[in-house]
Enzyme design. Structure first.
Site, PDB file in Angstrom:
ATOM      1  CG  ASP A 294      -2.076  -1.135   1.049  1.00  0.00           C
ATOM      2  OD1 ASP A 294      -2.073  -1.861   0.342  1.00  0.00           O
ATOM      3  OD2 ASP A 294      -2.708  -1.390   1.915  1.00  0.00           O
TER       4      ASP A 294
ATOM      5  CB  CYS B 226      -2.129  -3.016   5.353  1.00  0.00           C
ATOM      6  SG  CYS B 226      -3.802  -2.444   4.902  1.00  0.00           S
TER       7      CYS B 226
ATOM      8  CE  LYS C 239      -4.157  -4.157   1.202  1.00  0.00           C
ATOM      9  NZ  LYS C 239      -4.800  -3.114   2.018  1.00  0.00           N
TER      10      LYS C 239
HETATM   11  C1  VGL Z   1      -4.602   0.770   5.660  1.00  0.00           C
HETATM   12  C2  VGL Z   1      -6.246   1.698   7.057  1.00  0.00           C
HETATM   13  C3  VGL Z   1      -7.233   1.737   5.964  1.00  0.00           C
HETATM   14  C4  VGL Z   1      -3.248   0.222   5.488  1.00  0.00           C
HETATM   15  C5  VGL Z   1      -5.476   0.559   4.570  1.00  0.00           C
HETATM   16  O1  VGL Z   1      -2.684   0.104   4.449  1.00  0.00           O
HETATM   17  O2  VGL Z   1      -2.549   0.154   6.537  1.00  0.00           O
HETATM   18  N1  VGL Z   1      -5.065   1.217   6.835  1.00  0.00           N
HETATM   19  N2  VGL Z   1      -6.866   0.841   4.816  1.00  0.00           N
END
Ligand code: VGL
Ligand code: ZN
Length: 209
Positions: free
Chosen positions: A16, A159, A114
């Site tokens: 991410d 994540c 995702k």
């Molecule tokens: C994430 C919160 C919401 C992350 C993704 O990548 O850690 N955290 N969506």
């Protein structure tokens, strides 16, 4: 095997590293951009690289904006358990959902998206937050002969940690490169995530440079 060649059974999973988690983004992780040069240097040393991409439809249930009267970072009960509410982020097709420009996605053999189911969040690269809906990554890695997953990216305590622990649950070796990760750190979530990862047998170390 040439000892200078990166091992074929190892994959770097870049979690991410998207504009919304970096400075100026909708859910900016403190100092999140600092991971970019470390990951860029680390990618070169791996034979196999995959990226994850948080990829929510507009109005996703994990967004506080979908719950009138609720604010980001509050926790609410969902059918699958407690869910933290977030600012709108990583909406499919927006600039915020794009990868940070300092990382070259060309090297990624797989991009796993995702969080695209409107009512389920997904922190882990392997399973959605109901802990049972698979993303397919486990099967992909097994078919490719990958035995060790090395993780980096954003955020350490969500994540990255969920993915590393699920990698262990799926029978892979898991290594987290801590200097190539940054945390959101809600109410001690970073320390809790590090403890949970150690408990699950995840190796925590820095990227060798
Ligand atoms: C994430 C919160 C919401 C992350 C993704 O990548 O850690 N955290 N969506
Ligand atoms: Zn998200």
């Amino acid at each position: 095997m040439d000892p200078l060649e990166p091992p074929e059974h190892e994959l770097l999973l870049v979690i991410d590293v998207q504009n919304d988690f970096c400075s100026g983004g909708a859910l900016a992780v403190p100092d999140g951009d600092a991971v970019v040069p470390v990951i860029a240097a680390t990618m070169i040393r791996f034979a196999h690289v995959a990226f994850t991409q948080d990829w929510h439809p507009p109005g996703h249930r994990s967004f506080a904006s979908a719950h009138p009267g609720r604010s980001p970072y509050e926790t609410v009960p969902f059918p699958y358990g407690e869910q933290t509410l977030w600012p709108d982020h990583c909406v499919q097709g927006t600039d915020g959902a794009d990868f940070h420009p300092g990382l070259d996605p060309t090297r990624a053999e797989l991009v796993i998206r995702k969080g695209f189911r409107p009512a389920i969040d997904s922190y882990s690269a392997f399973f959605e937050n109901d802990r049972s809906t698979p993303t397919g990554l486990g099967g992909y890695l097994r078919e490719r002969g990958i035995r060790r997953v090395v993780l980096c990216g954003l955020a350490t305590d969500f994540c990255v940690a969920y993915s590393a622990i699920d990698a262990r649950r799926q029978g892979f070796e898991a290594v987290v490169l801590l200097d190539a990760c940054r945390a959101i750190d809600l109410g001690g979530s970073r320390a809790a995530a590090l403890a949970a990862m150690r408990e699950a047998g995840v190796v925590l170390r820095d990227a060798a440079r």
